[in-house]
Write a protein that holds these residues in place. Structure first.
Motif, PDB file in Angstrom:
ATOM      1  N   ALA A 133       0.849  -1.192   0.000  1.00 31.98           N
ATOM      2  CA  ALA A 133       0.000   0.000   0.000  1.00 31.98           C
ATOM      3  C   ALA A 133       0.883   1.240   0.000  1.00 31.98           C
ATOM      4  O   ALA A 133       1.744   1.401   0.872  1.00 31.98           O
ATOM      5  CB  ALA A 133      -0.912   0.008   1.226  1.00 31.98           C
ATOM      6  N   LYS A 134       0.682   2.109  -0.976  1.00 32.79           N
ATOM      7  CA  LYS A 134       1.448   3.357  -1.034  1.00 32.79           C
ATOM      8  C   LYS A 134       0.623   4.435  -0.343  1.00 32.79           C
ATOM      9  O   LYS A 134      -0.417   4.866  -0.863  1.00 32.79           O
ATOM     10  CB  LYS A 134       1.761   3.743  -2.486  1.00 32.79           C
ATOM     11  N   VAL A 135       1.089   4.871   0.815  1.00 30.46           N
ATOM     12  CA  VAL A 135       0.312   5.779   1.647  1.00 30.46           C
ATOM     13  C   VAL A 135       1.162   6.965   2.079  1.00 30.46           C
ATOM     14  O   VAL A 135       2.391   6.973   1.935  1.00 30.46           O
ATOM     15  CB  VAL A 135      -0.231   5.039   2.897  1.00 30.46           C
ATOM     16  N   ARG A 136       0.483   7.981   2.642  1.00 32.04           N
ATOM     17  CA  ARG A 136       1.180   9.170   3.114  1.00 32.04           C
ATOM     18  C   ARG A 136       1.736   8.999   4.528  1.00 32.04           C
ATOM     19  O   ARG A 136       2.352   9.927   5.057  1.00 32.04           O
ATOM     20  CB  ARG A 136       0.224  10.369   3.098  1.00 32.04           C
ATOM     21  N   SER A 137       1.541   7.858   5.144  1.00 33.26           N
ATOM     22  CA  SER A 137       2.126   7.600   6.459  1.00 33.26           C
ATOM     23  C   SER A 137       3.595   7.260   6.243  1.00 33.26           C
ATOM     24  O   SER A 137       3.978   6.100   6.121  1.00 33.26           O
ATOM     25  CB  SER A 137       1.388   6.447   7.155  1.00 33.26           C
ATOM     26  N   ARG A 138       4.466   8.291   6.230  1.00 31.87           N
ATOM     27  CA  ARG A 138       5.854   8.125   5.792  1.00 31.87           C
ATOM     28  C   ARG A 138       6.858   8.586   6.837  1.00 31.87           C
ATOM     29  O   ARG A 138       7.982   8.967   6.522  1.00 31.87           O
ATOM     30  CB  ARG A 138       6.061   8.886   4.476  1.00 31.87           C
ATOM     31  N   LEU A 139       6.471   8.547   8.101  1.00 33.55           N
ATOM     32  CA  LEU A 139       7.373   8.987   9.157  1.00 33.55           C
ATOM     33  C   LEU A 139       8.639   8.141   9.189  1.00 33.55           C
ATOM     34  O   LEU A 139       9.744   8.659   9.418  1.00 33.55           O
ATOM     35  CB  LEU A 139       6.666   8.927  10.518  1.00 33.55           C
ATOM     36  N   HIS A 140       8.511   6.829   8.944  1.00 30.69           N
ATOM     37  CA  HIS A 140       9.683   5.957   8.963  1.00 30.69           C
ATOM     38  C   HIS A 140      10.671   6.333   7.857  1.00 30.69           C
ATOM     39  O   HIS A 140      11.891   6.342   8.078  1.00 30.69           O
ATOM     40  CB  HIS A 140       9.274   4.482   8.851  1.00 30.69           C
ATOM     41  N   TYR A 141      10.170   6.672   6.665  1.00 30.46           N
ATOM     42  CA  TYR A 141      11.045   7.105   5.584  1.00 30.46           C
ATOM     43  C   TYR A 141      11.738   8.430   5.941  1.00 30.46           C
ATOM     44  O   TYR A 141      12.929   8.624   5.680  1.00 30.46           O
ATOM     45  CB  TYR A 141      10.264   7.291   4.299  1.00 30.46           C
ATOM     46  N   TYR A 142      10.967   9.329   6.522  1.00 29.31           N
ATOM     47  CA  TYR A 142      11.508  10.635   6.910  1.00 29.31           C
ATOM     48  C   TYR A 142      12.646  10.468   7.907  1.00 29.31           C
ATOM     49  O   TYR A 142      13.721  11.082   7.758  1.00 29.31           O
ATOM     50  CB  TYR A 142      10.392  11.495   7.512  1.00 29.31           C
ATOM     51  N   LEU A 143      12.443   9.630   8.921  1.00 28.78           N
ATOM     52  CA  LEU A 143      13.471   9.444   9.938  1.00 28.78           C
ATOM     53  C   LEU A 143      14.721   8.783   9.350  1.00 28.78           C
ATOM     54  O   LEU A 143      15.850   9.114   9.727  1.00 28.78           O
ATOM     55  CB  LEU A 143      12.918   8.607  11.090  1.00 28.78           C
ATOM     56  N   ALA A 144      14.517   7.847   8.425  1.00 21.71           N
ATOM     57  CA  ALA A 144      15.673   7.213   7.767  1.00 21.71           C
ATOM     58  C   ALA A 144      16.482   8.241   6.990  1.00 21.71           C
ATOM     59  O   ALA A 144      17.723   8.248   7.047  1.00 21.71           O
ATOM     60  CB  ALA A 144      15.194   6.093   6.847  1.00 21.71           C
ATOM     61  N   ASP A 145      15.813   9.125   6.272  1.00 19.31           N
ATOM     62  CA  ASP A 145      16.529  10.144   5.503  1.00 19.31           C
ATOM     63  C   ASP A 145      17.192  11.177   6.420  1.00 19.31           C
ATOM     64  O   ASP A 145      18.277  11.686   6.107  1.00 19.31           O
ATOM     65  CB  ASP A 145      15.580  10.836   4.526  1.00 19.31           C
ATOM     66  N   GLN A 146      16.549  11.510   7.550  1.00 22.02           N
ATOM     67  CA  GLN A 146      17.179  12.435   8.486  1.00 22.02           C
ATOM     68  C   GLN A 146      18.485  11.856   9.014  1.00 22.02           C
ATOM     69  O   GLN A 146      19.494  12.565   9.129  1.00 22.02           O
ATOM     70  CB  GLN A 146      16.230  12.734   9.655  1.00 22.02           C
ATOM     71  N   HIS A 147      18.491  10.562   9.310  1.00 22.80           N
ATOM     72  CA  HIS A 147      19.724   9.915   9.754  1.00 22.80           C
ATOM     73  C   HIS A 147      20.771   9.933   8.647  1.00 22.80           C
ATOM     74  O   HIS A 147      21.949  10.243   8.892  1.00 22.80           O
ATOM     75  CB  HIS A 147      19.425   8.469  10.169  1.00 22.80           C
ATOM     76  N   ALA A 148      20.346   9.626   7.426  1.00 23.02           N
ATOM     77  CA  ALA A 148      21.283   9.568   6.301  1.00 23.02           C
ATOM     78  C   ALA A 148      21.925  10.920   6.051  1.00 23.02           C
ATOM     79  O   ALA A 148      23.138  11.003   5.777  1.00 23.02           O
ATOM     80  CB  ALA A 148      20.567   9.078   5.054  1.00 23.02           C
TER      81      ALA A 148
END
Length: 303
Positions: free
Chosen positions: A167-182
């Motif tokens: 499911a492609k959804v706007r619940s993307r906090l996990h992606y955001y946190l991964a990119d913040q770490h990167a």
């Protein structure tokens, strides 16, 4: 006209375009300026963040892989149980109209198109929109030519028991946190999320694959979002006799990989130029060059 007023008008002209918006709670259903789109405070998309989304782009003014994106959107709506959505045929018609109505806004440049949908305020009455978005073409060209750093994070994908990874959804906090770490490691890096077993899954903008002994290795399909670009490339490579497979990709496999490839909507096919936290350097090798050529040949051209 003051300088401030002129700048404001130029900013609005750059951002604003005609979008299709349907909001039964406000009795809205039609074309309007994109800046006027908003959600009622009682909309479940606002209150609980329940929003299906599909994002695609044009090449040479034509929407690319539109049917495949709409099929994935329909699957997302089924998986997260949003009822009352318009048909794929209706959404396809409106998406094509959105491109035609905004030729001046596009200014002969390719752009992205986004479709999103929430459950709305009442069951069976979803709120949804179709609108355009700019593509950073300079960044796309840079990534294709020079690559992008890859950082393995400790951010885990939500378990399938939470919601399906298809499911492609706007619940993307996990992606955001991964990119913040990167980005703490390299400003232009993208972060890869891991599964509960520690294997690599995907980034916020791309599916990934690694080259091992001449074979292009993708993560198992059940572990990641079904990427439209990735699936398109898989079909093209199968037709061209390239060795491809799906299997679990542990972080240690990056040490053995000769290349790491990315697949996503805006950029298409690009590569990792290194994993800085693992002191690894990659390049655009023969596999990436070939995949980019095959992908580029599949892009439609203006008539």
């Amino acid at each position: 006209m003051s300088a401030d007023s002129s700048r404001l008008r130029n900013t609005q002209a750059n951002v604003d375009h005609l979008a299709y918006f349907c909001c039964p709670a406000w009795e809205i259903d039609g074309w309007q300026a994109s800046r006027e789109i908003s959600l009622p405070m009682d909309d479940i998309g606002f209150r609980q963040g329940v929003t299906a989304v599909e994002r695609l782009r044009t090449y040479n003014g034509k929407l690319f892989l539109l049917d495949q994106h709409l099929e994935r959107l329909a699957e997302t709506l089924r998986l997260i149980q949003i009822q009352g959505a318009p048909s794929c045929e209706r959404l396809k018609e409106l998406a094509i109209q959105c491109i035609h109505r905004n030729q001046d806004w596009m200014r002969n440049q390719d752009c992205g198109l986004t479709i999103w949908m929430t459950p709305g305020c009442q069951p069976g009455q979803p709120t949804w929109a179709i609108h355009l978005n700019r593509i950073d073409h300079a960044m796309v060209a840079h990534r294709r030519k020079h690559g992008q750093p890859l950082v393995v994070t400790q951010v885990q994908q939500p378990a399938p028991e939470c919601w399906s990874r298809h499911a492609k959804v706007r619940s993307r906090l996990h992606y955001y946190l991964a990119d913040q770490h990167a980005k703490q490691i390299a400003p232009d890096a993208t972060g890869v999320l891991i599964d509960c077993d520690g294997s690599l899954t995907e980034t916020s903008i791309a599916n990934i694959a690694i080259v091992l002994d001449g074979t292009l290795v993708f993560a198992p399909s059940e572990k990641v979002l079904r990427g439209v670009t990735e699936n398109h490339v898989w079909t093209l490579l199968s037709e061209n006799g390239v060795a491809i497979t799906r299997q679990r990709i542990p972080p240690e496999a990056l040490d053995e990989a000769s290349e790491v490839l990315f697949f996503g909507t805006d950029t298409g096919v690009w590569f990792s130029n290194g994993a800085p936290e693992r002191r690894l350097v990659y390049r655009c090798g023969s596999m990436c060059s070939f995949v980019q050529q095959v992908f580029d040949r599949s892009i439609p051209y203006s008539e």
